[in-house]
Design an enzyme around this catalytic site. Structure first.
Site, short mmCIF file in Angstrom:
data_model
loop_
_atom_site.label_atom_id
_atom_site.label_comp_id
_atom_site.label_asym_id
_atom_site.label_seq_id
_atom_site.Cartn_x
_atom_site.Cartn_y
_atom_site.Cartn_z
N GLU B 58 125.00 29.79 20.05
CA GLU B 58 125.79 28.66 19.63
C GLU B 58 125.93 28.80 17.93
O GLU B 58 124.64 28.54 17.36
CB GLU B 58 125.67 27.16 19.93
N ASP B 69 123.96 14.73 14.60
CA ASP B 69 123.00 15.47 14.17
C ASP B 69 122.09 14.64 13.36
O ASP B 69 122.09 13.72 12.51
CB ASP B 69 123.49 16.52 13.23
#
Lengths: 434, 275
Positions: B58, B69
């Site tokens: 990814e 995140d």
């Protein structure tokens, strides 16, 4: 001040006030992690049920009456209006609310929802601190645990409100990521919420974010316009010609606009933070100088670069220093129902000074953007016009900023004050033992 | 060769996972943000992950407001943006990493794709050899344009499911996915954790029951032992922050790339040790 250029949209078959999301025209939606979808569904269901529950509405109304101080009054300001071409200028005094701004209207409603959903903790983001103070206040009132995320830059600009929140028992977390302002506080609050959603309600502070926040906050703020519409009718015997409000995320503006959306004779004017001027690039005016995109959960006007990265915003007002705006405002702009204009820091501060000197009212710097707009509107509409302005907050929190702007304190005093503040600032993020 | 002139991609995530399944193991999926420590360094790190045993890579397209995140990837993202990493850099990285034979997905928030132009992005990603896209903040409900574009360009589309997802939403999401379904092991943001979310195995079971053909688990997986544990019930094990942390900790890009390769080897052994 230039009128924003927006795409026109046919809206003749719509009743503006009936829109309930998740989309307002092409704006709105839910661009969020899947983990939050269940929580957003839960809030939507709780809000929908509450708005038709006489018990909830009665409890909220009682809090408005006995705690917030509603209805807020109207104040006509003729000495200020003399600088606005002689038009009648009438202020809706949200600055007189408990905690000092319109933010308490939204937070009390969301705190009641928090309790109804069986959650014990409330979190919020704040820019200038008004929403944080209101949330900390409601949390104290209802016995909820409270955490407030605030950009580190804003904790410096608004140290007084940080102290207020801590006095009220809230944990204030300075956010050091990104530009260290409101948008980064929103990001951090979302990160907290993803991990704590079972026990925590995120009391979003403005009419932005993913559905249902734009509708939820709008429904809780529309009391401002409902009151003001009747009060202006009582005072003048007619509707105002124009309604003016500052726009950051947009909650106070939607609050006062909403009751007038279906009155075509009433022009609606939102004033964004023009900062150092649109040409400088240092501003917070996504409708006037941004583009459509996805930002913090919704499609809206946003300040973004060619790659879709959010552009750093600037305003002398921490409360307007936000690169996005709510989807309903985006729709009202695109449809032409409301007009949005940039007001520079200098224009806002001149209006701030004028209201202080002519009427004995120290406004929030946010609200001063709307006051600057009203000065222009009055001149444009003429002496027979009635201009209604949302005075969304008072200027206690902004006295330091204003004193610096107008040179009311000496450089030596500023240095000593800053040194003292740094020395005395709490170093932890857990509050100060209160 | 520019991204637009490259040949069609050589592998899909679905094919890579199926190969791993055929070998009696889970697939290893490695996340690395393009532009950290710089674009070329991130390409080398991704290649090292593949050399170490990652089946799927990814590649992150950095975004200024990464709400899913944690601190590690936020720090890397800030470096990426300071380096002015752009979509074209990501497409160049896709091309370079796809050339290794690994399946390459791009993982990013929706605003950069929305701004780039959804169909244009799909075309350029496919031409660069990319297998598809993972979208942490785009749910199928809002993904009409992406569903059409990914169909038109034969790209994989990976949506996330979470422990809070209802069975109905699991079914909707599984039906919309192509490649695999990304199961978030816990309610939270990216970052290494002492243990994998206790509900992850149940989420994988529920997601399969809702119709998903392949389910990979991410969030909080960082050690070979955790990889082994997750490989016991999932089709793939996704590791991100632990790789990024190796690059953050290294005193040079070369050392960081080497550390990424070593971690990939250890994790690859982990996914092969599942009981």
């Amino acid at each position: 001040m230039s009128t924003s250029q927006t795409t026109s949209q046919t809206t003749s078959d719509r009743t503006f006030s009936q829109e309930r999301g998740p989309y307002f025209g092409a704006f709105g939606g839910r661009f969020v992690p899947e983990a939050l979808v269940a929580a957003l569904d839960e809030i939507e269901a709780a809000h929908t049920a509450a708005m038709s529950d006489p018990g909830y509405l009665a409890e909220l109304a009682e809090l408005h009456r006995t705690y917030t101080g509603r209805p807020s009054i109207l104040t006509e300001v003729p000495r200020f209006a003399a600088h606005a071409g002689g038009a009648r200028v009438i202020l809706k005094r949200e600055d007189l609310n408990h905690t000092g701004s319109h933010k308490i209207n939204n937070v009390l409603g969301q705190a009641l929802l928090t309790r109804r959903m069986g959650k014990e903790r409330i979190i919020a983001e704040t820019g200038a601190g008004q929403h944080g103070v209101a949330t900390a206040t409601a949390a104290a009132l209802m016995g909820l645990e409270c955490t407030i995320y605030m950009g580190e830059e804003d904790t410096r600009r608004q140290a007084l409100n940080v102290a207020r929140m801590r006095l009220l028992g809230a944990q204030v977390v300075p956010v050091t990521a990104g530009s260290r302002t409101l948008k980064d506080a929103v990001n951090e609050a979302f990160r907290d919420w993803v991990a704590s959603v079972d026990t925590t309600h995120y009391a979003f502070g403005t009419v932005a974010g993913p559905h249902p926040f734009p509708v939820l906050v709008r429904d809780l703020q529309r009391i401002v316009g409902i009151e003001a519409r009747q009060q202006v009718l009582d005072l003048t015997g007619r509707l105002p010609d124009a309604v003016a409000a500052c726009v950051g995320g947009g909650s106070n503006a939607i609050g006062i606009f909403h009751a007038f959306l279906d009155d075509p004779s009433v022009a609606l004017h939102g004033y964004e933070a023009g900062g150092d001027g649109l040409a400088s690039g240092r501003h917070a005016a996504p409708i006037s100088a941004g583009s459509t995109g996805v930002f913090q959960g919704a499609r809206q006007f946003v300040m973004q670069d060619e790659d879709g990265q959010t552009v750093e915003s600037h305003s002398i007002s921490a409360g307007l220093d936000y690169p996005g705006v709510g989807p309903e405002h985006s729709w009202l702009a695109a449809s032409g129902r409301a007009q949005y204009h940039p007001v520079t820091d200098a224009q806002a501060m001149e209006a701030f000074r004028l209201l202080c000197r002519t009427e004995g009212i120290i406004p929030a710097i946010e609200s001063s953007h709307a006051l600057a707009g009203a000065l222009d509107l009055g001149k444009e509409l003429g002496p027979d016009a009635v201009v209604l302005v949302s005075l969304s907050g008072r200027g206690d929190k902004d006295v330091d900023t204003a004193a610096r702007w107008f040179g009311l304190v000496s450089d030596a005093d500023l240095v000593a004050s800053e040194a003292e503040r740094v020395a005395e600032a709490p170093q932890d993020t857990e509050g100060s033992g209160w | 060769m520019s991204a637009l002139e490259t040949p069609a991609r050589v592998g899909t995530a679905a094919a890579a996972i199926d190969r791993a399944t055929a070998e009696g193991r889970a697939a290893l999926v490695a996340y690395l943000p393009v532009g950290f420590p710089d674009v070329d360094g991130s390409i080398e790190a991704a290649k090292a992950a593949v050399a170490g045993g990652a089946d799927v890579v990814e590649l992150g397209l950095p975004y200024s407001d990464p709400t899913m995140d944690g601190a590690t990837i936020q720090r890397a993202t800030e470096v990426c943006l300071t380096n002015r990493t752009r979509p074209a850099d990501v497409l160049r990285a896709v091309e370079a990493v796809a050339a290794t034979g690994a399946a390459v997905l791009v993982m990013t928030y929706w605003p950069p794709i929305d701004r780039y132009g959804v169909d244009r992005w799909a075309a350029d990603l496919a031409n660069a050899g990319g297998a598809g896209l993972i979208t942490p903040d785009l749910i199928p409900d809002e993904a009409g344009a992406w569903l059409a574009a990914s169909d038109a360009h034969d790209l994989e589309r990976v949506f996330l499911v979470a422990p809070s997802s209802t069975d109905a939403r699991l079914a909707t999401t599984a039906a919309a996915c192509r490649g695999f379904v990304y199961a978030a092991s816990l309610m939270g943001v990216t970052g290494t954790r002492a243990s994998v979310g206790a509900g992850a195995a149940d989420l994988v079971r529920r997601t399969r029951a809702a119709g998903a053909e392949r389910v990979c688990v991410g969030l909080g997986v960082s050690t070979p032992a955790q990889a082994t544990e997750v490989a016991g019930y999932a089709d793939g094990v996704i590791v991100g922050s632990a790789f990024v942390q190796r690059l953050l900790d290294a005193d040079s890009t070369t050392a960081g790339v080497k550390a990424v390769g070593e971690l990939a080897e250890a994790l690859a052994a982990g996914v092969r040790a599942r009981s």
